[in-house]
Design a protein around this motif. Structure first.
Motif, PDB file in Angstrom:
ATOM      1  N   VAL A 167       0.853  -1.177   0.000  1.00 15.37           N
ATOM      2  CA  VAL A 167       0.000   0.000   0.000  1.00 15.37           C
ATOM      3  C   VAL A 167       0.898   1.238   0.000  1.00 15.37           C
ATOM      4  N   SER A 168       0.467   2.227  -0.740  1.00 18.14           N
ATOM      5  CA  SER A 168       1.142   3.523  -0.727  1.00 18.14           C
ATOM      6  C   SER A 168       0.282   4.479   0.098  1.00 18.14           C
ATOM      7  N   PHE A 169       0.901   5.168   1.039  1.00 18.09           N
ATOM      8  CA  PHE A 169       0.152   6.105   1.884  1.00 18.09           C
ATOM      9  C   PHE A 169       0.986   7.366   2.089  1.00 18.09           C
ATOM     10  N   SER A 170       0.292   8.427   2.355  1.00 14.64           N
ATOM     11  CA  SER A 170       0.957   9.727   2.487  1.00 14.64           C
ATOM     12  C   SER A 170       1.087  10.118   3.955  1.00 14.64           C
ATOM     13  N   ILE A 171       2.213  10.695   4.294  1.00 17.44           N
ATOM     14  CA  ILE A 171       2.462  11.206   5.645  1.00 17.44           C
ATOM     15  C   ILE A 171       2.721  12.713   5.557  1.00 17.44           C
ATOM     16  N   SER A 172       2.057  13.447   6.428  1.00 16.08           N
ATOM     17  CA  SER A 172       2.238  14.905   6.412  1.00 16.08           C
ATOM     18  C   SER A 172       3.405  15.317   7.305  1.00 16.08           C
ATOM     19  N   SER A 173       3.912  16.499   7.065  1.00 18.18           N
ATOM     20  CA  SER A 173       4.990  17.045   7.908  1.00 18.18           C
ATOM     21  C   SER A 173       4.523  17.193   9.344  1.00 18.18           C
ATOM     22  N   LYS A 174       3.260  17.537   9.503  1.00 16.60           N
ATOM     23  CA  LYS A 174       2.707  17.686  10.852  1.00 16.60           C
ATOM     24  C   LYS A 174       2.739  16.362  11.603  1.00 16.60           C
ATOM     25  N   GLU A 175       2.384  15.294  10.902  1.00 16.76           N
ATOM     26  CA  GLU A 175       2.399  13.973  11.550  1.00 16.76           C
ATOM     27  C   GLU A 175       3.824  13.590  11.951  1.00 16.76           C
ATOM     28  N   LEU A 176       4.786  13.956  11.140  1.00 15.53           N
ATOM     29  CA  LEU A 176       6.171  13.595  11.425  1.00 15.53           C
ATOM     30  C   LEU A 176       6.773  14.419  12.562  1.00 15.53           C
ATOM     31  N   LYS A 177       6.072  15.454  12.996  1.00 17.03           N
ATOM     32  CA  LYS A 177       6.551  16.240  14.126  1.00 17.03           C
ATOM     33  C   LYS A 177       6.322  15.525  15.457  1.00 17.03           C
ATOM     34  N   ASN A 178       5.487  14.481  15.451  1.00 19.59           N
ATOM     35  CA  ASN A 178       5.309  13.704  16.671  1.00 19.59           C
ATOM     36  C   ASN A 178       6.633  13.054  17.069  1.00 19.59           C
ATOM     37  N   ASP A 179       6.830  12.899  18.380  1.00 13.41           N
ATOM     38  CA  ASP A 179       8.084  12.336  18.866  1.00 13.41           C
ATOM     39  C   ASP A 179       8.272  10.887  18.414  1.00 13.41           C
ATOM     40  N   HIS A 180       7.153  10.142  18.399  1.00 13.23           N
ATOM     41  CA  HIS A 180       7.243   8.707  18.097  1.00 13.23           C
ATOM     42  C   HIS A 180       6.131   8.316  17.128  1.00 13.23           C
ATOM     43  N   VAL A 181       6.469   7.422  16.195  1.00 12.34           N
ATOM     44  CA  VAL A 181       5.473   6.840  15.299  1.00 12.34           C
ATOM     45  C   VAL A 181       5.688   5.329  15.290  1.00 12.34           C
ATOM     46  N   ASN A 182       4.656   4.574  15.638  1.00  9.58           N
ATOM     47  CA  ASN A 182       4.729   3.112  15.623  1.00  9.58           C
ATOM     48  C   ASN A 182       3.815   2.566  14.529  1.00  9.58           C
ATOM     49  N   LEU A 183       4.307   1.577  13.825  1.00 13.64           N
ATOM     50  CA  LEU A 183       3.484   0.821  12.884  1.00 13.64           C
ATOM     51  C   LEU A 183       2.992  -0.411  13.623  1.00 13.64           C
ATOM     52  N   VAL A 184       1.655  -0.589  13.670  1.00 12.34           N
ATOM     53  CA  VAL A 184       1.072  -1.653  14.484  1.00 12.34           C
ATOM     54  C   VAL A 184       0.227  -2.574  13.606  1.00 12.34           C
ATOM     55  N   TRP A 212      -4.883 -10.169   8.360  1.00 18.56           N
ATOM     56  CA  TRP A 212      -6.217 -10.594   8.791  1.00 18.56           C
ATOM     57  C   TRP A 212      -6.823  -9.720   9.888  1.00 18.56           C
ATOM     58  N   LYS A 213      -6.021  -8.774  10.423  1.00 23.64           N
ATOM     59  CA  LYS A 213      -6.555  -7.790  11.364  1.00 23.64           C
ATOM     60  C   LYS A 213      -6.084  -6.404  10.940  1.00 23.64           C
ATOM     61  N   ASP A 214      -6.547  -5.388  11.653  1.00 15.58           N
ATOM     62  CA  ASP A 214      -6.310  -4.025  11.202  1.00 15.58           C
ATOM     63  C   ASP A 214      -4.842  -3.606  11.331  1.00 15.58           C
ATOM     64  N   VAL A 215      -4.487  -2.606  10.549  1.00 19.43           N
ATOM     65  CA  VAL A 215      -3.140  -2.015  10.529  1.00 19.43           C
ATOM     66  C   VAL A 215      -3.282  -0.533  10.849  1.00 19.43           C
ATOM     67  N   LYS A 216      -2.387  -0.012  11.670  1.00 15.51           N
ATOM     68  CA  LYS A 216      -2.509   1.412  12.007  1.00 15.51           C
ATOM     69  C   LYS A 216      -1.140   2.026  12.268  1.00 15.51           C
ATOM     70  N   LEU A 217      -1.095   3.333  12.185  1.00 15.29           N
ATOM     71  CA  LEU A 217       0.035   4.118  12.662  1.00 15.29           C
ATOM     72  C   LEU A 217      -0.374   4.750  13.992  1.00 15.29           C
ATOM     73  N   GLU A 218       0.496   4.668  14.961  1.00 18.64           N
ATOM     74  CA  GLU A 218       0.240   5.264  16.276  1.00 18.64           C
ATOM     75  C   GLU A 218       1.277   6.354  16.522  1.00 18.64           C
ATOM     76  N   PHE A 219       0.783   7.561  16.742  1.00 21.98           N
ATOM     77  CA  PHE A 219       1.654   8.710  17.022  1.00 21.98           C
ATOM     78  C   PHE A 219       1.569   9.025  18.521  1.00 21.98           C
ATOM     79  N   TRP A 220       2.723   9.211  19.172  1.00 21.70           N
ATOM     80  CA  TRP A 220       2.670   9.569  20.589  1.00 21.70           C
ATOM     81  C   TRP A 220       3.846  10.460  20.966  1.00 21.70           C
TER      82      TRP A 220
END
Length: 828
Positions: A83-100, A193-201
Motif C-alpha cells: 500500500v502507498s500512503f501519504s504522511i504529512s509534515s505535521k504527523e512527522l513532528k510527533n516524537d514517536h510513530v509506531n506501525l502496528v 487478517w486484522k487491522d493495521v494502524k500508525l500510532e503517534f505519541w
C-alpha cells in the motif's frame, strides 16, 4: 481441598480516543499479487488471500459446489501485499510513530520504503515497530511478503527426528482448523487478517492497564489499577481515573504503576439467569502539564469466580462458584464463525451470543483449534452474562518445544492475555484441546513407529509447553486474582473410568463409539465439556452450498462434499434407523436428521442436569459452523436455528422438568437453577394422543434454590393397562409467573402410533401466529423465511401455542413427524 480462586474485576473493551493520534491504514488502497507475478490486483484489509482472489474473480467461492478442491493450490504459494500512503509534515513532528499490525497470517516480512523492518511467524501476535526514522513526508510504500505456511511448516518439521502427527500444522502458529477438520474445509489462508494502524505519541503513553479486585462487599469494591506506562522523559505525570487525579513519578522507559481505586455500593456482574450483567463505564487519562498524552475508556464488571475441586467419596468435584454461589454451567463449544475470519461481522458475533443467551446458556468454551476471537465476541459475552472458557490455540496433535517455538508461544500468550484478561466473561484459561488425550490414547506413537526415547521426548515437550511455559507466562502477566489455569481439556480421555469421576470430560461414546443415545444416562462425568451428534443444516443453508439451482439429493456430490466426517452419513443413517423411519424424500430426511440430533442431545443434557451436584456443567459440541456443512452445530452457518438449538433452549430452562426411565419406574425430576426457592403447583398426567386424561396426580412442591431433586417415582405397573405407544406423560409446574411443561414419550419416535393431525395456523398479527391441532402433532416443523420463536415442538389437542415471527410471512408451511411415516405405518 484444591480450590483455585479468581476474584476478578474485569474490563471489557479498550477504546482509544482521538487524542491518541492513531491512524488506520486498513482503509487505504491495498494491492496484492502472486509473488512470482508482476500484476498487482486490488485487495481488502483486513482480509485473506482467498477473499482477494474471489473478489478479483480468480477463484470461485470455495463454499460452493466442490470448489474447495480447486482452491488447494493457494496454500503452497507466496503472496505479496503493498500500500502507498501519504504522511504529512505535521504527523512527522510527533516524537514517536509506531506501525502496528494486530494480526499477520503468518510467515511474513515487513518492508517500509524498501527497508526490512521485521519478520513475523505467528498469526496470533501483535507486531509493533517504531518507524519514524523510516518515514518520509509525502508518499511511503509499505510491503508485506507472505511465505506459504504449509511449505514453511514442512521445513520446520524436518528439524524433528521423528514424524509428528498433523504435520505441518503443528509447527505453525496459526489457526489449526484451516488445515481441515471433521466439520470444516481445508483453506489455509495468508494475509493481513486484522487491522493495521500508525500510532503517534509524545512524551508518554499507556501500554497496558490491568485491574485487580482486592476485595468486594455490599458497601465497597477495593481495586488496584496496575498500569504500564512508557515515557521518554523523566518527571511527574498525572493519571486520571474517572475524574480522580493521581500524581505519579515516571522514569524514562517502561514504568509499572499501581493505583488504588474504590467503587461504592457496587453492583455485581451476574451470569445469564442470575440477574443483570452489570457493567460500569471507566475512563483513564495520562496527562503532563494539563495536556492529555494518552486516553483509554473501558467498561468494567465486578464479580468473583472460583474453580472448586474437592475430593469426595466418588472422586473429585469440578465446578465454578460465581459471586459466592455454585453455578451449574449450561452452554456450548465455539468454533470460528467463518473459515475466513476477517469477514465475521460484529453483527454476527452479537447475534450468535444473543442466540446463546436466549437458549438459557451461561458459558461458551472457545475451542483450541480456532482463533483468539475478536474483541466484539468478548464484548458480547460481557454484555449478555456469558462466561468464557478460553482455550489456548493448540488442538489434537503433538507440538514441538524447541527454544524458538516456546519463545514464540510465550509472546503469543502475553499478547492475548494482555488483550483479554480484563473481560468479566473470562472464567478460565485452558492450555489445549485434547492433546493430553492424543498422547495417551490415540496411538500416534505406534502409527509413526516411535522409539521409546521419541515417546519420552513427546511427553517432555508436552509438559514443558503446557505445564511450564504457558502457566508461568500467565502468572507473569495476570494479576494473581485472575489466574485459573487448566492444562488440557479433557483432563482424562473418555475410555478411562476416572474421566467420569474427576476433571472435565469429552464423552464420544455416542457418535465416535456409535453407542446408543441412552448410554448418555450412564456416562455422566463431573463436568461434560464436549459431546455431540451431527444433524443437517436448514434447507436454506443446504441450498446455499450450490452456485446454481440446488439438486437436493443425498447422492449429490456437492451435498456429500459438505459432510467432512469420513463416516458421517453412515453414522447418521445407523442412528436414524434405530429411532426413526428413514424418509426417501430429501426435505423429510433433512427434517428427521435435525430431530435425531435434537433427540440425542436432549437425552445427554437432561441426564447431566439430573445428576447435579455430582455433575455441575454441560457444554455441548458445537454452537456454530464456519461454512455450510452437515455438522454437530445447533446453529448453521447462515445463523438459522436447527431443531437442536430450539431443544437446547428447552433443556437449559432455569426450571427444568425431566423424566427418566429405569428398569422398573418412571422418575420425575425438578431442577431449579435460580437463586431463590420456588413454591409450585405440580401436575403429572397420562394423556392419550386424542387428549383424553387416563391417569393423573397433583401436588404442591417447594423447589429449593440452586438444586435438583427427584420428586416422583411412578412404578411401571401403574400404566400396565394402557397402550403407551399412543400416550404421553405430561408434567406441568407453575406458580403464576412461572409455567413449564414436559411431554415424555414412552416409545421411540418410529414406534409411536400417530394419527394424521389437522394443524391449524391462525394469524394474530403481522408478527404472531397461533398453532393448534385436533390430535397430537409430534415435532411440528414450521417452514418459512423468518425466525420462529419456537419450532420443532410437540402439540397436544385442546391446546394452542403462540409463535412470534422475526418478520411477517404471507404463508407458513407446516410438517410433523406423521408426514415422515411410510404408508404402511400410518394410522388413518
Amino acid at each position: 481441598m484444591n480450590k483455585t480462586i479468581l476474584f476478578a474485576f474485569l474490563f471489557v473493551q479498550n477504546i482509544t480516543f482521538a487524542q491518541s493520534l492513531e491512524r488506520s491504514l486498513s482503509s487505504e488502497s491495498w494491492q496484492f499479487k502472486h509473488s512470482k507475478e508482476n500484476k498487482w490486483l486490488s485487495a481488502k484489509v483486513p482480509g485473506t488471500v482467498h477473499l482477494d482472489l474471489m473478489n478479483n474473480n480468480i477463484i470461485q467461492d470455495p463454499f460452493k459446489d466442490e470448489n474447495e478442491k480447486k482452491a488447494q493450490w493457494i496454500e503452497n504459494e507466496d503472496w505479496d501485499y503493498q500500500v502507498s500512503f501519504s504522511i504529512s509534515s505535521k504527523e512527522l513532528k510527533n516524537d514517536h510513530v509506531n506501525l502496528v499490525f494486530n494480526g499477520l497470517d503468518t510467515f511474513s516480512e515487513i518492508y517500509l520504503n524498501g527497508k526490512l523492518l521485521r519478520k513475523t511467524d505467528n498469526m496470533f501476535r501483535k507486531w509493533e515497530v517504531p518507524v519514524k526514522q523510516y518515514l518520509r513526508p509525502g508518499d511511503n510504500l509499505l510491503q508485506i511478503k507472505f511465505k506459504s505456511a504449509v511449505n514453511t511448516g514442512k521445513e520446520l518439521a524436518k528439524k524433528v527426528p521423528f514424524t509428528m502427527p498433523e504435520s505441518p500444522r503443528s509447527f505453525v502458529r496459526k489457526a489449526q482448523y484451516q488445515f481441515g477438520w471433521d466439520w470444516g474445509p481445508r483453506l489455509v489462508t495468508a494475509g493481513i487478517w486484522k487491522d493495521v494502524k500508525l500510532e503517534f505519541w509524545n512524551r508518554a503513553k499507556f501500554e497496558n492497564i490491568k485491574i485487580e479486585q482486592k476485595s468486594i462487599s455490599d458497601k465497597n469494591a477495593d481495586l488496584n489499577i496496575h498500569t504500564s506506562i512508557l515515557a521518554d522523559k523523566e518527571g511527574k505525570y498525572t493519571v486520571v481515573i474517572n475524574n480522580k487525579s493521581n500524581t505519579v513519578q515516571l522514569k524514562k522507559g517502561h514504568n509499572k504503576i499501581s493505583i488504588p481505586f474504590a467503587i461504592q455500593n457496587p453492583k455485581l456482574w451476574q451470569p445469564n439467569g442470575w440477574g443483570e450483567a452489570h457493567l460500569y463505564d471507566m475512563r483513564f487519562s495520562l496527562k503532563k502539564d494539563s495536556q492529555t498524552l494518552s486516553d483509554e475508556a473501558m467498561k468494567i464488571g465486578l464479580r468473583t469466580v472460583e474453580l472448586v475441586q474437592e475430593k469426595d467419596e466418588k472422586g473429585k468435584s469440578f465446578y465454578f462458584k460465581v459471586n459466592g454461589n455454585p453455578l451449574y454451567i449450561k452452554g456450548t463449544n465455539w468454533i470460528p464463525a467463518d473459515s475466513f475470519s476477517p469477514r465475521i461481522t460484529k453483527e454476527k458475533y452479537q447475534k450468535l451470543i444473543k442466540d446463546s443467551k436466549e437458549a438459557n446458556m451461561n458459558m461458551i468454551r472457545i475451542w483450541g483449534g480456532g482463533i483468539y476471537e475478536d474483541d466484539e465476541f468478548y464484548k458480547a459475552c460481557d454484555e449478555n452474562g456469558i462466561l468464557v472458557w478460553q482455550d489456548f490455540m493448540f488442538a489434537g496433535s503433538f507440538y514441538p518445544a524447541d527454544e524458538a517455538f516456546l519463545n514464540n508461544v510465550k509472546e503469543e500468550v502475553k499478547d492475548q492475555v494482555n488483550r483479554l484478561q480484563n473481560h468479566p466473561s473470562i472464567a478460565l484459561w485452558c492450555g489445549n484441546n485434547e492433546i493430553d488425550e492424543a498422547i495417551v490414547n490415540w496411538g500416534y506413537q505406534k502409527q509413526f513407529k516411535y522409539s521409546k526415547n521419541d515417546s519420552i521426548q513427546v511427553w517432555k515437550d508436552y509438559k514443558k509447553l503446557f505445564h511450564d511455559v504457558i502457566p508461568n507466562t500467565l502468572k507473569e502477566n495476570l494479576t494473581a486474582d485472575k489466574n485459573i489455569y487448566w492444562p488440557s481439556s479433557p483432563s482424562i480421555g473418555w475410555g478411562h473410568k476416572e474421566s467420569l469421576t474427576e476433571g472435565d470430560s469429552h464423552y464420544w461414546g455416542v457418535w465416535w463409539g456409535e453407542q446408543p443415545f441412552e448410554i448418555y444416562n450412564e456416562k455422566v462425568g463431573r463436568f461434560m465439556s464436549e459431546y455431540g451428534f451431527q444433524g443437517m443444516p436448514t434447507l436454506e443453508t443446504t441450498q446455499s452450498m450450490f452456485s446454481g439451482i440446488p439438486d437436493l439429493n443425498l447422492q449429490n456430490l456437492t451435498i456429500k462434499a459438505h459432510e467432512k466426517h469420513g463416516k458421517g452419513w453412515e453414522i447418521i443413517n445407523e442412528y436414524m434407523k434405530r429411532d426413526y423411519q428413514i424418509p426417501a424424500d430429501f426435505v423429510k430426511y433433512n427434517y428427521v436428521s435435525q430431530l435425531l440430533q435434537a433427540r440425542g442431545m436432549q437425552i445427554a443434557i437432561e441426564a447431566h442436569r439430573r445428576a447435579r451436584p455430582y455433575n455441575m456443567g454441560t457444554l455441548y459440541w458445537q454452537l456454530n459452523d464456519c461454512w455450510p456443512v452437515v455438522s454437530w452445530s445447533s446453529i448453521d452457518y447462515l445463523g438459522n436455528w436447527k431443531a437442536f438449538h430450539y431443544q437446547a433452549k428447552r433443556s437449559f430452562q432455569p426450571v427444568l422438568i425431566s423424566v427418566s426411565e429405569t428398569s422398573g419406574a418412571y422418575e420425575v425430576y425438578y431442577i431449579n437453577d435460580l437463586l431463590n426457592n420456588i413454591k409450585i403447583n405440580s401436575k403429572v398426567e397420562l394423556v392419550d394422543f386424542e387428549g383424553r386424561v387416563l391417569w393423573s396426580v397433583v401436588a404442591t412442591e417447594s423447589l429449593l434454590a440452586n438444586s435438583g431433586k427427584k420428586y416422583l417415582e411412578i412404578k411401571k405397573e401403574t400404566f400396565s393397562k394402557f397402550d403407551l405407544s399412543k400416550a404421553v406423560l405430561k408434567v406441568t409446574v407453575g406458580n403464576g409467573s412461572l409455567q413449564s411443561e414436559k411431554l415424555f414419550f414412552f416409545s421411540k419416535p418410529k414406534d409411536l402410533k400417530l394419527s394424521k393431525p389437522n394443524i391449524r395456523i391462525k394469524k394474530i398479527s403481522q408478527a404472531e401466529i397461533e398453532i393448534s391441532t385436533d390430535v397430537l402433532a409430534k415435532d411440528v416443523y414450521l417452514i418459512g423465511d423468518t425466525h420462529f420463536s419456537d419450532n420443532f415442538f410437540d402439540l397436544l389437542p385442546n391446546t394452542s401455542k403462540k409463535i412470534s415471527l422475526s418478520k411477517p410471512l404471507e404463508k407458513v408451511e407446516v410438517m410433523s413427524l406423521w408426514d415422515t411415516y411410510s404408508l404402511k405405518n400410518r394410522i388413518k
